[in-house]
Write an enzyme that holds these catalytic residues in place. Structure first.
Site, PDB file in Angstrom:
ATOM      1  CE1 TYR A 131      98.437 101.354 -60.005  1.00 33.86           C
ATOM      2  CE2 TYR A 131      96.875 102.920 -60.771  1.00 33.86           C
ATOM      3  CZ  TYR A 131      97.860 102.189 -61.072  1.00 33.86           C
ATOM      4  OH  TYR A 131      98.778 102.364 -61.842  1.00 33.86           O
ATOM      5  CG  ASP A 218     115.720  97.101 -61.717  1.00 36.52           C
ATOM      6  OD1 ASP A 218     114.988  95.811 -61.702  1.00 36.52           O
ATOM      7  OD2 ASP A 218     116.558  97.139 -61.132  1.00 36.52           O
ATOM      8  CG  ASP A 242      99.337 102.046 -65.540  1.00 37.34           C
ATOM      9  OD1 ASP A 242      98.642 101.877 -66.502  1.00 37.34           O
ATOM     10  OD2 ASP A 242      99.214 102.957 -64.526  1.00 37.34           O
TER      11      ASP A 242
END
Ligand code: ATP
Length: 357
Positions: A131, A218, A242
């Site tokens: 971020y 994944d 997120d």
């Protein structure tokens, strides 16, 4: 208990008003002595003060017991030099809200894209990771050395990994399945996710009554679709969390249901997982379940950290009333197949709280 309301942008004011209606009902039923204060953030604040996040809002947040924050349209804000800053980022780092708790579960009587029944909660590290607007003490962690190259830095620290892992294990200890899954990409991000895993493994050793496993991010996307019931508490870094929490919420019925709590050791903020949904703003049809559910998490957290059992009781009662109201097609909102509106739904939850529903 002083709660600070930050209505935000888009559907924010509508879902905050709906949440306050439910909190007032909880206040009456459980004699919680809640008081509400409101401050402007986002476009309203920009118009009035020249910034989307006035400094005094952070002071007011520090003086409050808890925050109820509506979504903000930060992608549409002007540049920082013209007052556009992301209030969510400032509150999360300014109050050190390191844990973003995002539950997702299917509910009886409510259709969901997933055909499976599941009940999981994702713990997302909230202060570092990928971020760029918040993971450095000064300056952004994203820059362009020349016009054809852009670089972004992902920050993982031992301290932040340890504390989010401990929060996840503590939550798992209070759940029936008592299981934590750490999600990572340590096969390619050997140093950073390697460090994260060192700390989740250390936390596993500190919490021997909780079982522990690890899944690559994944593979996790596929597992969540195929067998979400396999998971109980998930702990992961900021951006993976997120993304996966939106997937889990959508599988549970939709973003309108997606509650979340941001907390640290001292402060906590209820905040829906989704954005400001400008496409439906002002129509009175936004689903307030996300923020009502977030407020129920906030009351529960306040009850546990302040040793005020009535608050936790009220938090659980809101969650139960929410589940019941969601079964009612006439009350629930159109995004989840209902014929109700934001305020019709809030009134239904409030009436159930008061035993009138
Ligand atoms: P932003 O720019 O603030 O991120 P967005 O519309 O791009 O807003 P979201 O707000 O997350 O992103 O919304 C994605 C989709 O989900 C939109 O179609 C929106 O209408 C819908 N949605 C999100 N939250 C709700 C809600 N509470 N009730 C009903 N629909 C919602």
């Amino acid at each position: 208990m002083r709660l600070l309301l930050l209505p935000g942008d888009g559907i924010g004011p509508e879902i905050v008003a709906a949440t306050v209606q439910v909190l007032r009902a909880a206040n009456d039923v459980f004699s919680l002595d809640l008081t509400f204060e409101e401050r402007s953030i986002g476009f309203d604040a920009l118009k009035a003060t020249g910034t989307t996040m006035p400094e005094e809002v952070l002071d007011a947040a520090r003086a409050a017991d808890g925050l109820i924050m509506g979504p903000v349209s930060h992608n549409a804000y002007p540049p920082r030099s013209e007052g556009g800053v992301n209030p969510s980022a400032i509150l999360r780092s300014g109050l050190d809200l390191y844990a973003n708790v995002r539950p997702a579960r299917t509910r009886a009587g409510l259709d969901a894209p997933s055909q499976r029944t599941f009940d999981l909660v994702l713990f997302r590290e909230n202060t570092e990771g990928f971020y760029a607007d918040r993971n450095m003490p000064s300056g952004p962690a994203e820059f362009a050395p020349d016009a054809d190259m852009a670089l972004a830095m992902r920050k993982i620290t031992r301290r932040a990994s340890a504390r989010i892992a401990d929060a996840a294990f503590a939550a798992a200890e209070a759940r029936e399945a008592r299981k934590v899954t750490a999600v990572h990409k340590a096969n390619v991000l050997r140093l950073s996710d390697g460090l994260f895993l060192e700390e989740t493994r250390a936390a596993a050793a500190r919490h021997p009554s909780v079982s522990y496993d690890e899944v690559l991010v994944d593979a996790m996307a596929a597992h969540l679709v195929r067998e979400p019931e396999r998971f109980d508490v998930i702990v992961t870094t900021n951006m993976f969390g997120d993304i996966l929490s939106d997937l889990a919420s959508e599988l549970s019925g939709g973003l309108g249901l997606a509650a979340s709590l941001n907390h640290g050791d001292t402060y906590a903020m209820a905040q829906a997982q989704h954005g400001s949904a400008p496409d439906i703003a002002g129509q009175g049809i936004a689903n307030p379940s996300s923020l009502i559910g977030s407020a129920s998490l906030l009351l529960d957290w306040l009850g546990r950290t302040r040793q005020e059992p009535a608050l936790s009781k009220a938090g659980h009662a809101i969650s139960t009333a929410l589940d019941h109201a969601l079964r009612d097609v006439m009350a629930r909102t159109p995004d989840i197949g209902g014929k109700g509106s934001t305020m019709v739904f809030a009134s239904a939850v409030a009436a159930l709280m008061k035993g009138e529903g």
